[in-house]
Write a protein that holds these residues in place. Structure first.
Motif, PDB file in Angstrom:
ATOM      1  N   ILE A   1       0.829  -1.208   0.000  1.00 42.07           N
ATOM      2  CA  ILE A   1       0.000   0.000   0.000  1.00 42.07           C
ATOM      3  C   ILE A   1       0.868   1.265   0.000  1.00 42.07           C
ATOM      4  CG2 ILE A   1      -1.919  -1.144   1.172  1.00 42.07           C
ATOM      5  CD1 ILE A   1      -1.013   0.263   3.763  1.00 42.07           C
ATOM      6  N   GLU A   2       2.147   1.110  -0.267  1.00 45.70           N
ATOM      7  CA  GLU A   2       3.067   2.250  -0.189  1.00 45.70           C
ATOM      8  C   GLU A   2       2.670   3.369  -1.149  1.00 45.70           C
ATOM      9  OE1 GLU A   2       7.846   3.310  -0.584  1.00 45.70           O
ATOM     10  OE2 GLU A   2       7.151   1.223  -0.767  1.00 45.70           O
ATOM     11  N   LEU A   3       2.347   3.016  -2.401  1.00 48.64           N
ATOM     12  CA  LEU A   3       1.994   4.036  -3.388  1.00 48.64           C
ATOM     13  C   LEU A   3       0.699   4.738  -2.996  1.00 48.64           C
ATOM     14  CD1 LEU A   3       2.467   5.520  -6.013  1.00 48.64           C
ATOM     15  CD2 LEU A   3       1.390   3.601  -7.243  1.00 48.64           C
ATOM     16  N   ILE A   4      -0.290   3.968  -2.536  1.00 50.74           N
ATOM     17  CA  ILE A   4      -1.558   4.568  -2.097  1.00 50.74           C
ATOM     18  C   ILE A   4      -1.308   5.535  -0.944  1.00 50.74           C
ATOM     19  CG2 ILE A   4      -3.824   4.108  -1.091  1.00 50.74           C
ATOM     20  CD1 ILE A   4      -3.825   1.411  -2.460  1.00 50.74           C
ATOM     21  N   SER A   5      -0.520   5.106   0.024  1.00 54.36           N
ATOM     22  CA  SER A   5      -0.229   5.944   1.193  1.00 54.36           C
ATOM     23  C   SER A   5       0.471   7.231   0.795  1.00 54.36           C
ATOM     24  CB  SER A   5       0.630   5.165   2.195  1.00 54.36           C
ATOM     25  OG  SER A   5      -0.044   4.025   2.670  1.00 54.36           O
ATOM     26  N   THR A   6       1.392   7.141  -0.162  1.00 55.10           N
ATOM     27  CA  THR A   6       2.123   8.326  -0.628  1.00 55.10           C
ATOM     28  C   THR A   6       1.174   9.324  -1.286  1.00 55.10           C
ATOM     29  OG1 THR A   6       4.140   7.025  -0.979  1.00 55.10           O
ATOM     30  CG2 THR A   6       3.979   9.135  -2.129  1.00 55.10           C
ATOM     31  N   LEU A   7       0.244   8.826  -2.093  1.00 53.76           N
ATOM     32  CA  LEU A   7      -0.723   9.706  -2.757  1.00 53.76           C
ATOM     33  C   LEU A   7      -1.648  10.378  -1.734  1.00 53.76           C
ATOM     34  CD1 LEU A   7      -1.665   7.504  -5.841  1.00 53.76           C
ATOM     35  CD2 LEU A   7      -0.371   9.645  -5.879  1.00 53.76           C
ATOM     36  N   LEU A   8      -2.078   9.641  -0.734  1.00 55.74           N
ATOM     37  CA  LEU A   8      -2.936  10.224   0.297  1.00 55.74           C
ATOM     38  C   LEU A   8      -2.174  11.262   1.117  1.00 55.74           C
ATOM     39  CD1 LEU A   8      -4.871   7.052   1.554  1.00 55.74           C
ATOM     40  CD2 LEU A   8      -5.700   8.854   0.033  1.00 55.74           C
ATOM     41  N   ASP A   9      -0.914  10.972   1.407  1.00 54.35           N
ATOM     42  CA  ASP A   9      -0.067  11.962   2.095  1.00 54.35           C
ATOM     43  C   ASP A   9       0.007  13.249   1.280  1.00 54.35           C
ATOM     44  OD1 ASP A   9       0.445  10.210   4.143  1.00 54.35           O
ATOM     45  OD2 ASP A   9       2.415   9.583   3.400  1.00 54.35           O
ATOM     46  N   GLY A  10       0.106  13.111  -0.036  1.00 53.56           N
ATOM     47  CA  GLY A  10       0.195  14.264  -0.916  1.00 53.56           C
ATOM     48  C   GLY A  10      -1.053  15.121  -0.874  1.00 53.56           C
ATOM     49  N   ILE A  11      -2.225  14.489  -0.840  1.00 54.42           N
ATOM     50  CA  ILE A  11      -3.485  15.239  -0.756  1.00 54.42           C
ATOM     51  C   ILE A  11      -3.514  16.074   0.521  1.00 54.42           C
ATOM     52  CG2 ILE A  11      -5.994  15.034  -0.491  1.00 54.42           C
ATOM     53  CD1 ILE A  11      -5.853  12.526  -2.258  1.00 54.42           C
ATOM     54  N   ARG A  12      -3.147  15.455   1.615  1.00 56.57           N
ATOM     55  CA  ARG A  12      -3.173  16.167   2.902  1.00 56.57           C
ATOM     56  C   ARG A  12      -2.161  17.307   2.917  1.00 56.57           C
ATOM     57  NH1 ARG A  12      -3.378  10.690   4.754  1.00 56.57           N
ATOM     58  NH2 ARG A  12      -1.231  10.806   5.522  1.00 56.57           N
ATOM     59  N   GLU A  13      -0.995  17.062   2.353  1.00 60.03           N
ATOM     60  CA  GLU A  13       0.042  18.098   2.339  1.00 60.03           C
ATOM     61  C   GLU A  13      -0.395  19.301   1.509  1.00 60.03           C
ATOM     62  OE1 GLU A  13       4.807  18.576   1.217  1.00 60.03           O
ATOM     63  OE2 GLU A  13       3.824  16.608   1.128  1.00 60.03           O
ATOM     64  N   VAL A  14      -1.012  19.058   0.376  1.00 61.27           N
ATOM     65  CA  VAL A  14      -1.456  20.146  -0.505  1.00 61.27           C
ATOM     66  C   VAL A  14      -2.563  20.963   0.163  1.00 61.27           C
ATOM     67  CG1 VAL A  14      -2.657  20.649  -2.669  1.00 61.27           C
ATOM     68  CG2 VAL A  14      -0.747  19.047  -2.659  1.00 61.27           C
ATOM     69  N   ILE A  15      -3.510  20.275   0.817  1.00 67.83           N
ATOM     70  CA  ILE A  15      -4.579  20.997   1.507  1.00 67.83           C
ATOM     71  C   ILE A  15      -4.005  21.834   2.649  1.00 67.83           C
ATOM     72  CG2 ILE A  15      -6.636  20.719   2.968  1.00 67.83           C
ATOM     73  CD1 ILE A  15      -7.388  18.309   1.280  1.00 67.83           C
TER      74      ILE A  15
END
Length: 263
Positions: A32-46
């Motif tokens: 789930i590493e790629l999924i987790s990285t993408l979700l981290d990105g959403i939170r960081e951008v917000i």
């Protein structure tokens, strides 16, 4: 300018479109590493620009795509880890955003969210899952490095209370006690929130849980303490009938001390 906004909108849409591909990657790799990285990105951008970036993510249907990640069958520890990350991301998407809450309720709903959580995690459900829901319900999601403190804390989304109670039922006793204590701390002395909880039959739900509870006296007492907090503010005739069902509707007689607490 308009061109920059369009370009930014396209970029956000492309980013969200990567989530289903990451989901497919999980099916092949089991990671789930790629999924987790993408979700981290959403939170960081917000976190950089909450209002504008929330809007752009909503335009790209981010909440639906994020929650759709929980539709997969995750084995081992991956389920709870991903579930917590998804809920944390959802919290960022709806933080300080009443329109975002309404959008979520219109397109998905809290009952569907509960089903996805239960699909993705097996009992005992970690306390961290409840904590993410609690942060959404009280609108205390931290978007930056420091925690967001709201005083006095209130329940901004009362429709999440039944979901949180159901999640606590599937947790370890110590986590259930912690979660009930957190709810009690918010509701105590808060007339508006207690009345709102009563309107969605929270008292009835708590008594139903109490009648079937097999987690021991400590959990039962905690349920009764939460009932007392709500009952001091709002107790209807229907709730009174529920009380007597709790007293007489069990196969085994209640201890005198427990009956006294209910009354």
């Amino acid at each position: 300018n308009a061109d920059a906004l369009i370009a930014k909108s396209i970029l956000f849409t492309r980013y969200i479109e990567a989530l289903p591909r990451a989901q497919s990657d999980y099916l092949q790799s089991g990671s789930i590493e790629l999924i987790s990285t993408l979700l981290d990105g959403i939170r960081e951008v917000i976190g950089f620009n909450r209002e504008d970036h929330q809007k752009l993510f909503y335009e790209s249907e981010a909440p639906l795509q994020v929650l759709n990640l929980l539709n997969e069958d995750f084995s081992g520890p991956n389920g709870p880890i991903l579930c917590e990350s998804v809920l944390k991301t959802l919290g960022f998407l709806v933080s300080q955003n009443p329109d975002g809450i309404k959008y979520f309720e219109r397109t998905t709903g809290w009952d569907a969210l509960e089903e996805l959580i239960c699909h993705c995690t097996e009992p005992p459900i970690p306390l961290s899952i409840f904590e993410q829901l609690f942060a959404i319900a009280t609108d205390t999601v931290s978007l930056g490095q420091e925690s967001r403190h709201v005083h006095p804390m209130q329940i901004a989304c009362v429709k999440l209370v039944p979901v949180m109670l159901n999640i606590l039922k599937g947790g370890r006793n110590k986590d259930t006690l912690q979660g009930l204590s957190m709810l009690q701390s918010v509701l105590k002395g808060n007339v508006a929130d207690c009345c709102a909880c009563d309107r969605i039959d929270t008292v009835d739900r708590l008594f139903a849980w109490f009648r079937k509870c097999e987690s021991g006296e400590e959990v039962q007492n905690s349920i009764l303490s939460l009932l007392e907090v709500i009952g001091k503010v709002s107790l209807s005739a229907k709730d009174t009938r529920t009380i007597f069902r709790a007293l007489y509707g069990r196969c085994e007689p209640l201890a005198l001390s427990t009956s006294t607490k209910i009354l």
